[in-house]
Design a protein around this motif. Structure first.
Motif, mmCIF file in Angstrom:
data_model
loop_
_atom_site.group_PDB
_atom_site.id
_atom_site.type_symbol
_atom_site.label_atom_id
_atom_site.label_comp_id
_atom_site.label_asym_id
_atom_site.label_seq_id
_atom_site.Cartn_x
_atom_site.Cartn_y
_atom_site.Cartn_z
ATOM 1 N N GLU A 190 3.218 9.787 -2.630
ATOM 2 C CA GLU A 190 2.671 8.563 -2.053
ATOM 3 C C GLU A 190 3.762 7.848 -1.258
ATOM 4 O O GLU A 190 4.882 7.692 -1.725
ATOM 5 C CB GLU A 190 2.122 7.635 -3.143
ATOM 6 C CG GLU A 190 0.900 8.206 -3.825
ATOM 7 C CD GLU A 190 0.315 7.276 -4.870
ATOM 8 O OE1 GLU A 190 0.902 6.227 -5.163
ATOM 9 O OE2 GLU A 190 -0.753 7.625 -5.404
ATOM 10 N N ARG B 169 -0.061 -2.354 9.277
ATOM 11 C CA ARG B 169 -0.113 -0.916 9.046
ATOM 12 C C ARG B 169 1.134 -0.292 9.652
ATOM 13 O O ARG B 169 1.508 -0.590 10.781
ATOM 14 C CB ARG B 169 -1.360 -0.328 9.709
ATOM 15 C CG ARG B 169 -1.516 1.140 9.444
ATOM 16 C CD ARG B 169 -2.811 1.660 10.034
ATOM 17 N NE ARG B 169 -2.912 3.088 9.792
ATOM 18 C CZ ARG B 169 -3.609 3.905 10.533
ATOM 19 N NH1 ARG B 169 -4.282 3.457 11.577
ATOM 20 N NH2 ARG B 169 -3.651 5.181 10.251
ATOM 21 N N HIS C 264 0.090 5.285 -0.118
ATOM 22 C CA HIS C 264 -0.980 6.270 -0.180
ATOM 23 C C HIS C 264 -0.463 7.674 0.083
ATOM 24 O O HIS C 264 0.616 7.883 0.603
ATOM 25 C CB HIS C 264 -2.158 5.916 0.736
ATOM 26 C CG HIS C 264 -1.855 5.960 2.192
ATOM 27 N ND1 HIS C 264 -2.187 4.958 3.038
ATOM 28 C CD2 HIS C 264 -1.268 6.895 2.962
ATOM 29 C CE1 HIS C 264 -1.819 5.263 4.262
ATOM 30 N NE2 HIS C 264 -1.255 6.429 4.240
ATOM 31 N N SER D 200 -7.474 1.675 0.570
ATOM 32 C CA SER D 200 -6.403 2.630 0.274
ATOM 33 C C SER D 200 -6.184 2.833 -1.217
ATOM 34 O O SER D 200 -5.514 3.788 -1.612
ATOM 35 C CB SER D 200 -5.093 2.194 0.940
ATOM 36 O OG SER D 200 -5.145 2.480 2.316
ATOM 37 N N TYR E 58 -6.907 6.249 -2.321
ATOM 38 C CA TYR E 58 -6.053 7.343 -1.839
ATOM 39 C C TYR E 58 -4.605 7.201 -2.283
ATOM 40 O O TYR E 58 -3.743 7.914 -1.783
ATOM 41 C CB TYR E 58 -6.126 7.418 -0.307
ATOM 42 C CG TYR E 58 -7.547 7.503 0.163
ATOM 43 C CD1 TYR E 58 -8.252 8.692 0.074
ATOM 44 C CD2 TYR E 58 -8.194 6.370 0.652
ATOM 45 C CE1 TYR E 58 -9.580 8.758 0.473
ATOM 46 C CE2 TYR E 58 -9.522 6.441 1.050
ATOM 47 C CZ TYR E 58 -10.206 7.631 0.951
ATOM 48 O OH TYR E 58 -11.518 7.699 1.339
ATOM 49 N N LEU F 102 -5.535 10.833 2.362
ATOM 50 C CA LEU F 102 -6.090 9.908 3.346
ATOM 51 C C LEU F 102 -6.611 10.661 4.569
ATOM 52 O O LEU F 102 -7.649 10.307 5.126
ATOM 53 C CB LEU F 102 -5.034 8.887 3.761
ATOM 54 C CG LEU F 102 -5.540 7.686 4.542
ATOM 55 C CD1 LEU F 102 -6.446 6.816 3.689
ATOM 56 C CD2 LEU F 102 -4.383 6.867 5.063
ATOM 57 N N TYR G 220 -12.269 -0.824 5.798
ATOM 58 C CA TYR G 220 -11.129 -1.688 6.089
ATOM 59 C C TYR G 220 -11.543 -2.921 6.892
ATOM 60 O O TYR G 220 -11.034 -4.018 6.664
ATOM 61 C CB TYR G 220 -10.010 -0.933 6.822
ATOM 62 C CG TYR G 220 -8.863 -0.608 5.893
ATOM 63 C CD1 TYR G 220 -8.061 -1.615 5.366
ATOM 64 C CD2 TYR G 220 -8.604 0.693 5.533
ATOM 65 C CE1 TYR G 220 -7.030 -1.326 4.506
ATOM 66 C CE2 TYR G 220 -7.560 0.991 4.672
ATOM 67 C CZ TYR G 220 -6.774 -0.018 4.157
ATOM 68 O OH TYR G 220 -5.753 0.266 3.298
ATOM 69 N N ILE H 92 0.838 -1.192 0.000
ATOM 70 C CA ILE H 92 0.000 0.000 0.000
ATOM 71 C C ILE H 92 0.877 1.248 0.000
ATOM 72 O O ILE H 92 1.726 1.419 0.867
ATOM 73 C CB ILE H 92 -0.923 0.014 1.232
ATOM 74 C CG1 ILE H 92 -1.818 -1.221 1.217
ATOM 75 C CG2 ILE H 92 -1.730 1.301 1.296
ATOM 76 C CD1 ILE H 92 -2.558 -1.438 2.518
#
Length: 113
Positions: free
Chosen positions: A72, A43, A9, A97, A100, A14, A26, A7
């Protein structure tokens, strides 16, 4: 084959998202992914918390911040066991995600274990 969904983003985009809606999306994504045999993901803290280390010409550099200065930032990852790249990409499209930033789908190398 196992695939990793990386991911990336945009922190600003976000931050503007409806947070309760995002986390509900999520929760649904994580539940569906778990039922399909994928991982619930990891995360990461914001890119501003990163430290990058590199060695060039025998000299070590320790740099505050992420490796690349881009809009990003790498934010976390999930794994999925999928029959094809197309199936793994379909899972990436479902990741909240993706709205975003970008979800990079990459096969995990089989080390013959």
């Amino acid at each position: 084959m196992k695939y990793m969904m990386l991911i990336h983003h945009d922190d600003a985009a976000l931050a503007k998202a409806n947070q309760s809606e995002l986390w509900a999306d999520y929760a649904a994504f994580n539940e569906a992914l778990a039922k399909a045999g994928g991982s619930s993901g990891v995360r990461l803290q914001p890119a501003s918390a990163a430290t990058s280390v590199r060695i060039r010409d025998g000299k070590t550099e320790v740099i505050d911040g992420p490796y690349a200065d881009t809009k990003e930032k790498f934010a976390g990852y999930f794994t999925i066991d999928a029959a094809t790249l197309e199936e793994a990409a379909t899972w990436a499209q479902r990741c909240p995600s993706a709205r975003y930033g970008t979800i990079e789908v990459r096969p995990i190398m089989d080390m013959g274990q």
